[in-house]
Scaffold this motif. Structure first.
Motif, PDB file in Angstrom:
ATOM      1  N   SER A   1       0.838  -1.194   0.000  1.00 44.64           N
ATOM      2  CA  SER A   1       0.000   0.000   0.000  1.00 44.64           C
ATOM      3  C   SER A   1       0.875   1.247   0.000  1.00 44.64           C
ATOM      4  CB  SER A   1      -0.917  -0.004   1.225  1.00 44.64           C
ATOM      5  OG  SER A   1      -0.136   0.152   2.403  1.00 44.64           O
ATOM      6  N   ILE A   2       0.247   2.398  -0.104  1.00 49.37           N
ATOM      7  CA  ILE A   2       0.973   3.661  -0.157  1.00 49.37           C
ATOM      8  C   ILE A   2       1.729   3.920   1.141  1.00 49.37           C
ATOM      9  CG2 ILE A   2      -0.964   5.074   0.594  1.00 49.37           C
ATOM     10  CD1 ILE A   2       1.528   6.074  -2.105  1.00 49.37           C
ATOM     11  N   THR A   3       1.191   3.483   2.270  1.00 45.93           N
ATOM     12  CA  THR A   3       1.891   3.700   3.541  1.00 45.93           C
ATOM     13  C   THR A   3       3.185   2.888   3.599  1.00 45.93           C
ATOM     14  OG1 THR A   3       0.525   2.002   4.588  1.00 45.93           O
ATOM     15  CG2 THR A   3      -0.192   4.279   4.830  1.00 45.93           C
ATOM     16  N   HIS A   4       3.167   1.687   3.048  1.00 46.59           N
ATOM     17  CA  HIS A   4       4.390   0.891   3.007  1.00 46.59           C
ATOM     18  C   HIS A   4       5.456   1.577   2.160  1.00 46.59           C
ATOM     19  CE1 HIS A   4       1.522  -2.436   4.064  1.00 46.59           C
ATOM     20  NE2 HIS A   4       2.480  -2.607   4.977  1.00 46.59           N
ATOM     21  N   TRP A   5       5.061   2.124   1.010  1.00 49.83           N
ATOM     22  CA  TRP A   5       6.018   2.804   0.134  1.00 49.83           C
ATOM     23  C   TRP A   5       6.572   4.060   0.802  1.00 49.83           C
ATOM     24  CZ3 TRP A   5       8.333   0.161  -3.254  1.00 49.83           C
ATOM     25  CH2 TRP A   5       7.689  -0.846  -3.954  1.00 49.83           C
ATOM     26  N   LEU A   6       5.727   4.786   1.541  1.00 46.81           N
ATOM     27  CA  LEU A   6       6.209   5.974   2.246  1.00 46.81           C
ATOM     28  C   LEU A   6       7.222   5.609   3.325  1.00 46.81           C
ATOM     29  CD1 LEU A   6       2.925   8.069   2.556  1.00 46.81           C
ATOM     30  CD2 LEU A   6       4.906   8.509   1.088  1.00 46.81           C
TER      31      LEU A   6
END
Length: 75
Positions: free
Chosen positions: A5-10
């Protein structure tokens, strides 16, 4: 097992920035951009310099002349 998800990438981005520092990442980006630009220019130059080759069809009964050499024995 889906995609991240986007939080993992951040989180990954923050960790990479902490490990390498923003200056190294910025330099890496500009170096990569320069390399890509140079590659594109080289490809354009090679396409412009290369004459168009006219391929002649080879028939199934074509004969190929060749010479063979014996290997030189090492003594």
């Amino acid at each position: 097992m889906g995609s991240l998800s986007i939080t993992h990438w951040l989180i990954v981005l923050v960790i990479v920035a902490l490990v390498f520092g923003t200056k190294k990442i910025r330099n890496l980006g500009s170096d990569l951009g320069g390399a890509i630009k140079g590659f594109k220019e080289g490809m354009q130059e090679s396409e412009a310099a290369a004459p168009e080759a006219t391929a002649q069809p080879v028939s199934a009964n074509a004969t190929v002349d060749a010479q063979t050499r014996r290997p030189v024995s090492q003594q």
